[in-house]
Write a protein that holds these residues in place. Structure first.
Motif, PDB file in Angstrom:
ATOM      1  N   GLY A 218       1.578  10.636   2.647  1.00 23.64           N
ATOM      2  CA  GLY A 218       2.660   9.658   2.575  1.00 23.64           C
ATOM      3  C   GLY A 218       2.661   8.772   1.354  1.00 23.64           C
ATOM      4  N   PRO A 219       3.635   7.870   1.298  1.00 22.05           N
ATOM      5  CA  PRO A 219       3.821   7.015   0.120  1.00 22.05           C
ATOM      6  C   PRO A 219       2.739   5.960  -0.062  1.00 22.05           C
ATOM      7  CG  PRO A 219       5.389   6.420   1.844  1.00 22.05           C
ATOM      8  CD  PRO A 219       4.724   7.682   2.282  1.00 22.05           C
ATOM      9  N   PHE A 220       1.974   5.676   0.993  1.00 20.88           N
ATOM     10  CA  PHE A 220       0.918   4.674   0.895  1.00 20.88           C
ATOM     11  C   PHE A 220      -0.417   5.242   1.369  1.00 20.88           C
ATOM     12  CE2 PHE A 220       4.840   2.257   1.146  1.00 20.88           C
ATOM     13  CZ  PHE A 220       4.665   1.305   0.143  1.00 20.88           C
ATOM     14  N   LYS A 221      -1.490   4.780   0.732  1.00 21.83           N
ATOM     15  CA  LYS A 221      -2.847   5.212   1.052  1.00 21.83           C
ATOM     16  C   LYS A 221      -3.585   4.094   1.781  1.00 21.83           C
ATOM     17  CE  LYS A 221      -5.076   7.125  -2.380  1.00 21.83           C
ATOM     18  NZ  LYS A 221      -5.625   7.382  -3.745  1.00 21.83           N
ATOM     19  N   PHE A 222      -4.470   4.479   2.667  1.00 17.63           N
ATOM     20  CA  PHE A 222      -5.263   3.524   3.426  1.00 17.63           C
ATOM     21  C   PHE A 222      -6.314   2.857   2.538  1.00 17.63           C
ATOM     22  CE2 PHE A 222      -9.172   2.838   5.977  1.00 17.63           C
ATOM     23  CZ  PHE A 222      -8.708   1.827   6.799  1.00 17.63           C
ATOM     24  N   VAL A 223      -6.453   1.524   2.703  1.00 14.17           N
ATOM     25  CA  VAL A 223      -7.469   0.771   1.968  1.00 14.17           C
ATOM     26  C   VAL A 223      -8.507   0.177   2.914  1.00 14.17           C
ATOM     27  CG1 VAL A 223      -7.909  -1.195   0.444  1.00 14.17           C
ATOM     28  CG2 VAL A 223      -5.865   0.211   0.095  1.00 14.17           C
ATOM     29  N   ASN A 236       0.614   5.153  -3.167  1.00 12.33           N
ATOM     30  CA  ASN A 236       0.073   6.464  -3.539  1.00 12.33           C
ATOM     31  C   ASN A 236       0.641   6.831  -4.911  1.00 12.33           C
ATOM     32  OD1 ASN A 236      -0.630   9.142  -3.826  1.00 12.33           O
ATOM     33  ND2 ASN A 236       0.611   9.884  -2.103  1.00 12.33           N
ATOM     34  N   PRO A 237      -0.161   6.761  -5.970  1.00  6.21           N
ATOM     35  CA  PRO A 237       0.373   7.004  -7.322  1.00  6.21           C
ATOM     36  C   PRO A 237       0.808   8.444  -7.559  1.00  6.21           C
ATOM     37  CG  PRO A 237      -2.018   6.837  -7.386  1.00  6.21           C
ATOM     38  CD  PRO A 237      -1.610   6.486  -5.990  1.00  6.21           C
ATOM     39  N   ASP A 238       0.360   9.354  -6.696  1.00  6.10           N
ATOM     40  CA  ASP A 238       0.691  10.771  -6.856  1.00  6.10           C
ATOM     41  C   ASP A 238       1.748  11.233  -5.859  1.00  6.10           C
ATOM     42  OD1 ASP A 238      -1.311  11.073  -8.879  1.00  6.10           O
ATOM     43  OD2 ASP A 238      -2.817  11.111  -7.289  1.00  6.10           O
ATOM     44  N   TYR A 239       2.490  10.276  -5.290  1.00  2.00           N
ATOM     45  CA  TYR A 239       3.478  10.633  -4.276  1.00  2.00           C
ATOM     46  C   TYR A 239       4.537  11.559  -4.864  1.00  2.00           C
ATOM     47  CZ  TYR A 239       6.660  10.128  -0.335  1.00  2.00           C
ATOM     48  OH  TYR A 239       7.458  10.387   0.741  1.00  2.00           O
ATOM     49  N   TRP A 240       4.971  12.542  -4.089  1.00  2.00           N
ATOM     50  CA  TRP A 240       5.841  13.599  -4.584  1.00  2.00           C
ATOM     51  C   TRP A 240       7.270  13.140  -4.874  1.00  2.00           C
ATOM     52  CZ3 TRP A 240       9.986  14.839  -1.436  1.00  2.00           C
ATOM     53  CH2 TRP A 240       9.885  14.484  -0.082  1.00  2.00           C
ATOM     54  N   GLN A 242       9.454  10.920  -6.881  1.00  2.00           N
ATOM     55  CA  GLN A 242       9.313  10.108  -8.087  1.00  2.00           C
ATOM     56  C   GLN A 242      10.002   8.756  -7.930  1.00  2.00           C
ATOM     57  OE1 GLN A 242      10.637  12.284 -11.528  1.00  2.00           O
ATOM     58  NE2 GLN A 242       8.784  13.533 -11.617  1.00  2.00           N
ATOM     59  N   GLY A 243       9.330   7.717  -8.427  1.00  2.00           N
ATOM     60  CA  GLY A 243       9.894   6.375  -8.376  1.00  2.00           C
ATOM     61  C   GLY A 243       9.693   5.669  -7.051  1.00  2.00           C
ATOM     62  N   LEU A 244       9.039   6.316  -6.111  1.00  2.00           N
ATOM     63  CA  LEU A 244       8.801   5.727  -4.799  1.00  2.00           C
ATOM     64  C   LEU A 244       7.308   5.798  -4.476  1.00  2.00           C
ATOM     65  CD1 LEU A 244      11.798   7.296  -2.813  1.00  2.00           C
ATOM     66  CD2 LEU A 244      11.608   4.944  -3.648  1.00  2.00           C
ATOM     67  N   PRO A 245       6.805   4.877  -3.683  1.00  2.00           N
ATOM     68  CA  PRO A 245       7.502   3.749  -3.062  1.00  2.00           C
ATOM     69  C   PRO A 245       7.769   2.628  -4.056  1.00  2.00           C
ATOM     70  CG  PRO A 245       5.185   3.625  -2.555  1.00  2.00           C
ATOM     71  CD  PRO A 245       5.372   4.917  -3.302  1.00  2.00           C
ATOM     72  N   LYS A 246       8.598   1.671  -3.652  1.00  2.00           N
ATOM     73  CA  LYS A 246       8.944   0.556  -4.521  1.00  2.00           C
ATOM     74  C   LYS A 246       7.839  -0.500  -4.547  1.00  2.00           C
ATOM     75  CE  LYS A 246      13.231   1.789  -5.613  1.00  2.00           C
ATOM     76  NZ  LYS A 246      13.670   2.029  -6.999  1.00  2.00           N
ATOM     77  N   LEU A 247       7.131  -0.622  -3.432  1.00  2.00           N
ATOM     78  CA  LEU A 247       6.087  -1.638  -3.306  1.00  2.00           C
ATOM     79  C   LEU A 247       4.739  -1.097  -3.762  1.00  2.00           C
ATOM     80  CD1 LEU A 247       7.085  -2.934   0.238  1.00  2.00           C
ATOM     81  CD2 LEU A 247       7.403  -4.174  -1.910  1.00  2.00           C
ATOM     82  N   ASN A 248       3.869  -2.002  -4.167  1.00  4.92           N
ATOM     83  CA  ASN A 248       2.532  -1.616  -4.589  1.00  4.92           C
ATOM     84  C   ASN A 248       1.528  -1.687  -3.440  1.00  4.92           C
ATOM     85  OD1 ASN A 248       0.643  -0.997  -6.879  1.00  4.92           O
ATOM     86  ND2 ASN A 248      -0.280  -2.911  -6.206  1.00  4.92           N
ATOM     87  N   LYS A 249       1.807  -2.588  -2.484  1.00  9.53           N
ATOM     88  CA  LYS A 249       0.842  -2.792  -1.399  1.00  9.53           C
ATOM     89  C   LYS A 249       1.564  -3.228  -0.133  1.00  9.53           C
ATOM     90  CE  LYS A 249      -3.109  -4.724  -2.469  1.00  9.53           C
ATOM     91  NZ  LYS A 249      -4.135  -5.759  -2.814  1.00  9.53           N
ATOM     92  N   LEU A 250       1.036  -2.795   1.020  1.00 15.59           N
ATOM     93  CA  LEU A 250       1.495  -3.248   2.334  1.00 15.59           C
ATOM     94  C   LEU A 250       0.319  -3.876   3.058  1.00 15.59           C
ATOM     95  CD1 LEU A 250       3.495  -0.126   3.653  1.00 15.59           C
ATOM     96  CD2 LEU A 250       4.428  -2.165   2.529  1.00 15.59           C
ATOM     97  N   ILE A 251       0.574  -5.027   3.679  1.00 17.79           N
ATOM     98  CA  ILE A 251      -0.446  -5.675   4.501  1.00 17.79           C
ATOM     99  C   ILE A 251       0.167  -5.941   5.869  1.00 17.79           C
ATOM    100  CG2 ILE A 251      -1.951  -7.678   4.780  1.00 17.79           C
ATOM    101  CD1 ILE A 251      -1.844  -7.984   1.699  1.00 17.79           C
ATOM    102  N   PHE A 252      -0.415  -5.347   6.908  1.00 18.30           N
ATOM    103  CA  PHE A 252       0.040  -5.565   8.279  1.00 18.30           C
ATOM    104  C   PHE A 252      -0.895  -6.592   8.922  1.00 18.30           C
ATOM    105  CE2 PHE A 252       1.597  -1.421   7.100  1.00 18.30           C
ATOM    106  CZ  PHE A 252       2.869  -1.364   7.656  1.00 18.30           C
ATOM    107  N   ARG A 253      -0.360  -7.782   9.201  1.00 17.38           N
ATOM    108  CA  ARG A 253      -1.175  -8.869   9.760  1.00 17.38           C
ATOM    109  C   ARG A 253      -0.895  -9.046  11.244  1.00 17.38           C
ATOM    110  NH1 ARG A 253      -0.854 -14.434   7.542  1.00 17.38           N
ATOM    111  NH2 ARG A 253      -2.352 -14.656   9.252  1.00 17.38           N
ATOM    112  N   VAL A 254      -1.929  -9.317  12.008  1.00 14.18           N
ATOM    113  CA  VAL A 254      -1.799  -9.580  13.435  1.00 14.18           C
ATOM    114  C   VAL A 254      -1.707 -11.093  13.656  1.00 14.18           C
ATOM    115  CG1 VAL A 254      -2.874  -9.371  15.698  1.00 14.18           C
ATOM    116  CG2 VAL A 254      -3.087  -7.506  14.038  1.00 14.18           C
TER     117      VAL A 254
END
Length: 542
Positions: A218-223, A236-240, A242-254
Motif C-alpha cells: 500500500g501507499p504507506f509503510k508501518f513504522v 511508501n516511496p516506491d508506491y506504484w 506515481q505522485g501518491l500518496p499526498k501525505l508523508n506520514k499518518l499518525i493514528f492516535r487513541v
C-alpha cells in the motif's frame, strides 16, 4: 591571524546552524497531546503540512487484517495493504486494484485475475501470482480463531460449504480461482479490507508476530505501534501510483473520550476525528477552523441476545426484551435526528431490505405478558455489557446502556452494566461469554450477505455471530441466496430471511446512524467511505 579567522568562521557557522534549527522547530512542529510530532515539509521547501494525525476512540486489535473483524484495525490496514479489487471512493462498486481486470466464466465458477506488473511489497519482494496463492492458501487452511473473516467464503477448506475449490498461479501475473458453486458476492468479498495481500516473506519471517509487523504493497509503510497510544505510518516511496500518496506520514492516535478528542481537534493537536457526538455538531460548525464530515450510512447498532444462555434461550424472553427497549428515547437523546430506528439486521440502503416487517413496538405491558408466558413474571437479573469505545453506529455507548438499563427495569429485568477494554470485549463476545451485550456493524461490501450471513448464520458462530444464533431454515435460505445470481430472486430470499430473524429475535435492532466526523478546515480530499474504512491515499492539506 589565521587561527582567529578560522575560529570566527566556525562561530558564525555554529550560530547559523542553531538559528536554522530553531526556525525549523518553530515552523514545522505540531502539538499532539503534549507530545510534539514533527512532520517534514513539502518537497518544494514550503511549509505545507504533510503529516495527518487521526484521532479515534479505540486502538486496533491487529495489523494483520485477516485476523480480526473490527473497524479500528481496518482504518489503519487499508493504508498498508491493498486488495485485488477496490471499491469506489464512496460506494461499493467494483474497481481495479492489484488486479487490473478479471475474466469471469459464464457459469460463474472460474475467475481469472490479471495482476498489475511491477508492484513490490514494502520489504522489497515482488507482488505476483504466487503471493496471491500463498495468502489465500494460508487463510483457507486456517480456522475461525485465526482468520475469522475468511468465513465469508463459506467456511474453510476443511468445511463442506467452502466455496473455493482451488487458487492457482497460471503465470507470474495471472491467478485463477475455481469455485465449487457460484457465489454472487464473490468479487465484492474479494475487495474487502480483510483480504489485503501481505508479503509471504514477511509472514514467514515474523510468524504469529506478523500482526504487529505488517508488510503490504500500500501507499504507506508501518513504522511503529505504541499500544493504546498511537500507530505511525510513513509514505511508501516506491508506491506504484506515481505522485501518491499526498501525505508523508499518518499518525493514528487513541483518545477514548469523544469530548476529549474534539478538544484535541480544536487545539490543533489532531487533524481528523471520528465519533463526533451529534450534540457537538453545531459547536464544530460554528468554529471557522473546523469542518463536519458525514459518513454515508451503512450500519446497524444492536443489542445482542445470546440464544444459548438462559433465560435468553427462550424466544419469548427475547421478544419481551425487544418490546421493552425505548428506541425513540435513545435516538432523540444521542443521535440528533441523524439516525433511523432499526427493525431488521441490515439498513434500508441495502438491496433486499424487507420494509413490510412490522417492528417490535415499545410496549411495556406486552413485554411483561411475554415474560409471564415464559414463566418469568417477576423478571430476572443479568449483566448488560456495554462497549468501552465510541463506534460509528453508537457514539455514546455507555450512556445508551444506561437508557437500556432503565427500560429493562420497568419490566422487572435488573441489568447490571459491565464493560472491559475493547480487544477483550470483542474476544469475549466472539466466544459467546456475554448474555446481553451492545454491538453493531458497518457493512463491508454493500451486499445483504455481509449483514445477514456474516452476523447471524450458523456458519458465522465463532466469528461475527456473537448471539450464537443457529437456524437451519435460515442457513439454507442464505446459502441459496449466495448461489443465486439473479438479484431479484436474491432479494426475495433475503426478505424471507429477515422474517425468520424477526420472529426468532436474536437481537434488538436499535439504530441505523449517519456517523459524524470532524476535521480541521485545511484537510481536503478526505472522502469517508460507507464501509467505515477509507484509504487516505489522496488526502492533503490546503
Amino acid at each position: 591571524m589565521k587561527k582567529k579567522s578560522t575560529t570566527f568562521k566556525m562561530l558564525l557557522i555554529s550560530l547559523l546552524a542553531i538559528s536554522m534549527f530553531l526556525v525549523g522547530c518553530s515552523n514545522n512542529s505540531k502539538e499532539t497531546g503534549g507530545k510534539k510530532e514533527t512532520p517534514t515539509t513539502s518537497s518544494e521547501g514550503g511549509s505545507k503540512k504533510d503529516t495527518l494525525v487521526y484521532g479515534r476512540g479505540g486502538d486496533s486489535t491487529s495489523l494483520d487484517p485477516i485476523t480480526t473483524t473490527e473497524g479500528e484495525a481496518y482504518k489503519v490496514t487499508i493504508n498498508i495493504y491493498e486488495t485485488l479489487l477496490n471499491y469506489g471512493d464512496q460506494d461499493t462498486t467494483i474497481n481495479p486494484g492489484l488486479a487490473e481486470k478479471v475474466d469471469v466464466s459464464d457459469d460463474k465458477l472460474k475467475y481469472t485475475f490479471h495482476l498489475r506488473k511491477g508492484v513490490k511489497f514494502h520489504d522489497g519482494t515482488d507482488f505476483n501470482a504466487d503471493a496471491v496463492v500463498y495468502n489465500f492458501n494460508r487463510w483457507m487452511n486456517g480456522n475461525d480463531e485465526q482468520f475469522p473473516y475468511y468465513s465469508m467464503f463459506g467456511g474453510y477448506k476443511k468445511d463442506e460449504g467452502h466455496v473455493i475449490k482451488e487458487v492457482k498461479a497460471v503465470d507470474e501475473n495471472t491467478v485463477e480461482f475455481d469455485l465449487k458453486r457460484p457465489q454472487a458476492p464473490f468479487l465484492k468479498n474479494i475487495a474487502m479490507s480483510a483480504f489485503g495481500i501481505a508479503s509471504p516473506a514477511a509472514i514467514e519471517k515474523y510468524g504469529d508476530d506478523f500482526r504487529n509487523n505488517p508488510v503490504g504493497t500500500g501507499p504507506f509503510k508501518f513504522v511503529e505501534w505504541k499500544q493504546n497510544d498511537k500507530i505511525v505510518l510513513e509514505k511508501n516511496p516506491d508506491y506504484w501510483q506515481q505522485g501518491l500518496p499526498k501525505l508523508n506520514k499518518l499518525i493514528f492516535r487513541v483518545i477514548p473520550e469523544n469530548a476529549a478528542r474534539l478538544n484535541a481537534l480544536a487545539k490543533g493537536e489532531i487533524d481528523v476525528m471520528d465519533g463526533l457526538n451529534n450534540s457537538d455538531e453545531d459547536t464544530v460548525k460554528n468554529n471557522p477552523d473546523l469542518q463536519v464530515i458525514e459518513r454515508p450510512s451503512n450500519n446497524i447498532g444492536y443489542i445482542g441476545l445470546n440464544t444459548t444462555k438462559k433465560p435468553l434461550d427462550n424466544k419469548l424472553v427475547r421478544q419481551a426484551i425487544n418490546h421493552a427497549v425505548d428506541k425513540k428515547t435513545i435516538i432523540d437523546a444521542f443521535y440528533g435526528g441523524k439516525a433511523l430506528p432499526a427493525k431488521n439486521p441490515m439498513p434500508p440502503s441495502i438491496e433486499g431490505y424487507n420494509d413490510a416487517i412490522e417492528e417490535y413496538t415499545y410496549d411495556l405491558e406486552k413485554a411483561k405478558a411475554l415474560l409471564k408466558e415464559a414463566g418469568l413474571e417477576k423478571g430476572f437479573e443479568i449483566d448488560l455489557w456495554a462497549m468501552p469505545v465510541a463506534r460509528p453506529y453508537m457514539p455514546e455507548a455507555q450512556k445508551v446502556a444506561e437508557v437500556i438499563q432503565e427500560s429493562l427495569s420497568k419490566v422487572g429485568i435488573k441489568a447490571n452494566i459491565q464493560s472491559v477494554d475493547w480487544a477483550t470485549y470483542l474476544e469475549k463476545a466472539r466466544k459467546g461469554e456475554f448474555g446481553i451485550f451492545m454491538l453493531g456493524w458497518t457493512g463491508d461490501n454493500g451486499d445483504p450477505d455481509n449483514f445477514i450471513y456474516t452476523l447471524l448464520d450458523k456458519d458465522s458462530i465463532g466469528s461475527n455471530n456473537y448471539a450464537q444464533y443457529s437456524n437451519d431454515e435460515l442457513h439454507n435460505i442464505l446459502i441459496e441466496a449466495q448461489t443465486e445470481t439473479d438479484q431479484t430472486k436474491r432479494n426475495d430470499l433475503y426478505k424471507k430471511a429477515q422474517e425468520i430473524i424477526h420472529e426468532d429475535a436474536p437481537w434488538v435492532p436499535l439504530v441505523h446512524s449517519t456517523p459524524l466526523l470532524a476535521a480541521a478546515k485545511d484537510v481536503q480530499n478526505y472522502l469517508p467511505h460507507p464501509t467505515g474504512s477509507e484509504s487516505l491515499l489522496k488526502v492533503e492539506f490546503k
